[in-house]
Design a protein around this motif. Sequence first.
Motif, PDB file in Angstrom:
ATOM      1  N   SER A  63      20.647 108.496 -19.242  1.00 48.46           N
ATOM      2  CA  SER A  63      21.824 107.885 -18.905  1.00 48.46           C
ATOM      3  C   SER A  63      23.161 108.884 -18.609  1.00 48.46           C
ATOM      4  CB  SER A  63      22.484 106.690 -19.382  1.00 48.46           C
ATOM      5  OG  SER A  63      22.812 106.933 -20.915  1.00 48.46           O
ATOM      6  N   ASN A  64      24.173 108.852 -17.908  1.00 50.49           N
ATOM      7  CA  ASN A  64      25.216 109.649 -17.731  1.00 50.49           C
ATOM      8  C   ASN A  64      24.838 110.906 -17.314  1.00 50.49           C
ATOM      9  OD1 ASN A  64      28.122 109.675 -18.873  1.00 50.49           O
ATOM     10  ND2 ASN A  64      26.988 108.096 -20.149  1.00 50.49           N
ATOM     11  N   ALA A 117      28.479  98.492 -28.040  1.00 49.31           N
ATOM     12  CA  ALA A 117      27.549  99.045 -27.399  1.00 49.31           C
ATOM     13  C   ALA A 117      26.283  98.402 -26.889  1.00 49.31           C
ATOM     14  CB  ALA A 117      26.968 100.049 -28.223  1.00 49.31           C
ATOM     15  N   VAL A 120      24.843  98.901 -23.353  1.00 46.87           N
ATOM     16  CA  VAL A 120      25.288 100.289 -22.644  1.00 46.87           C
ATOM     17  C   VAL A 120      23.921 101.081 -22.895  1.00 46.87           C
ATOM     18  CG1 VAL A 120      26.359 102.509 -23.503  1.00 46.87           C
ATOM     19  CG2 VAL A 120      27.495 100.314 -23.599  1.00 46.87           C
ATOM     20  N   ALA A 127      24.688 108.971 -27.046  1.00 45.92           N
ATOM     21  CA  ALA A 127      26.044 108.451 -27.313  1.00 45.92           C
ATOM     22  C   ALA A 127      26.748 109.156 -28.208  1.00 45.92           C
ATOM     23  CB  ALA A 127      25.785 106.985 -28.048  1.00 45.92           C
ATOM     24  N   ALA A 132      30.203 108.204 -26.697  1.00 43.12           N
ATOM     25  CA  ALA A 132      30.247 107.021 -26.098  1.00 43.12           C
ATOM     26  C   ALA A 132      31.204 105.863 -26.402  1.00 43.12           C
ATOM     27  CB  ALA A 132      28.755 106.338 -25.701  1.00 43.12           C
ATOM     28  N   ALA A 134      33.778 102.003 -25.854  1.00 43.88           N
ATOM     29  CA  ALA A 134      34.494 101.042 -24.834  1.00 43.88           C
ATOM     30  C   ALA A 134      35.666 100.703 -25.447  1.00 43.88           C
ATOM     31  CB  ALA A 134      33.716  99.715 -24.897  1.00 43.88           C
ATOM     32  N   ARG A 205      30.346  92.921 -19.415  1.00 44.96           N
ATOM     33  CA  ARG A 205      29.663  94.117 -18.691  1.00 44.96           C
ATOM     34  C   ARG A 205      28.643  93.437 -17.397  1.00 44.96           C
ATOM     35  NH1 ARG A 205      28.617  97.246 -23.423  1.00 44.96           N
ATOM     36  NH2 ARG A 205      30.640  98.116 -23.249  1.00 44.96           N
ATOM     37  N   GLY A 217      25.855 104.810 -15.200  1.00 47.58           N
ATOM     38  CA  GLY A 217      26.947 104.443 -15.731  1.00 47.58           C
ATOM     39  C   GLY A 217      28.174 104.996 -14.986  1.00 47.58           C
TER      40      GLY A 217
END
Length: 294
Positions: A63-64, A117, A120, A127, A132, A134, A205, A217
């Motif tokens: 991810s990311n 998380a 996520v 992370a 990472a 929120a 989410r 993401g």
Amino acid sequence: MKDIVKKKLPEVKEGELLSKYTTFKIGGPAKYFYPAQNNEQLIEAVKIAQEIKLPYLILSGGSNILISDRGFDGLVIKAQNSGLKVQNDEIEVDSGVMLNKLVGECTKNGLSGLEWAAGVPGTVGGAIRGNAGAKEGEMKDIVEWVEVLHEGSQIRLKNRDCQFKYRHSLFKNNNDYLIVSAGLKLKSADKDAIQKKVNEFINQRQESQPYDFPSAGCIFKNPEGDSAGRLIDQAGLKGKRIGDAQVSDKHANFIVNLGQAKAEHVVMLISLIKQKIRTDNNIQLEEEIGYIGF
Ligand code: EPU
């Protein structure tokens, strides 16, 4: 080079398509691809790459990141180290453990602090690297120590040595730190209350972020005091499409892959967004995602 790599890492694959391993489902081939099943294999593979001066990349949850259509001209080491040990309110966890699995273990053991998380994508290592988070928390709030391989030695860094900032850490732009494992400190709490919070975060989410198509993401970091998603939405860019890459209709800080999106399309869309927000708001958006192979 090929013979040395194959001799040192017999399980290495050639030409593996990286789109299989990114949440965006985008990315060309890896010259060499090696799945590391535990900390020892992970460390060994990095040491070998360093020794033979082969460019390497640690791929964790996928991810990311945006991997170029040309892929990666070196060794991609897929971190699949998955050790996890709970002791009272502390957890020792390997960098390759999926964040969602860790959230599940926290819930099962009545440990609070990581509920945000839930849902996520990504691994613990990823992370920590990107700090990472929120609104309700960030990795830096629970990390006690991080075990890394640095300049050939294994060292344990304390939280304060990790230079955590909003979506940033010492490890983010510094390839010479391999995150191997981490010690986390949580708070004992009622299991049902934790589960309730986890469910709430997942629902939130799902309501506000796209899950129907692959994405990386959030693409951009939030500018101070504002939301990149809000700005892009306000600029009228929701639904804007180049090839199969589209600004999500649901949350404008996400780009979704409608099927056959190429990295090139995503790059063009990102550039268009940045230009528009610069013109409209005089704000320079910065990517939260990392670019690989460009
Ligand atoms: N908004 C819009 N239009 C949009 C998106 C958002 O008007 O298309 C508005 C929302 O209505 C809200 C405000 O902007 O009033 C903030 O939106 P949201 O609550 O979705 O939070 P965010 O700041 O956009 C951040 C993180 C997310 C994280 C959420 C929830 C960043 C860049 N983003 O988003 O993290 O999931 O909060 O806590 O920090 C990520 O880092 O990959 C990520 C998705």
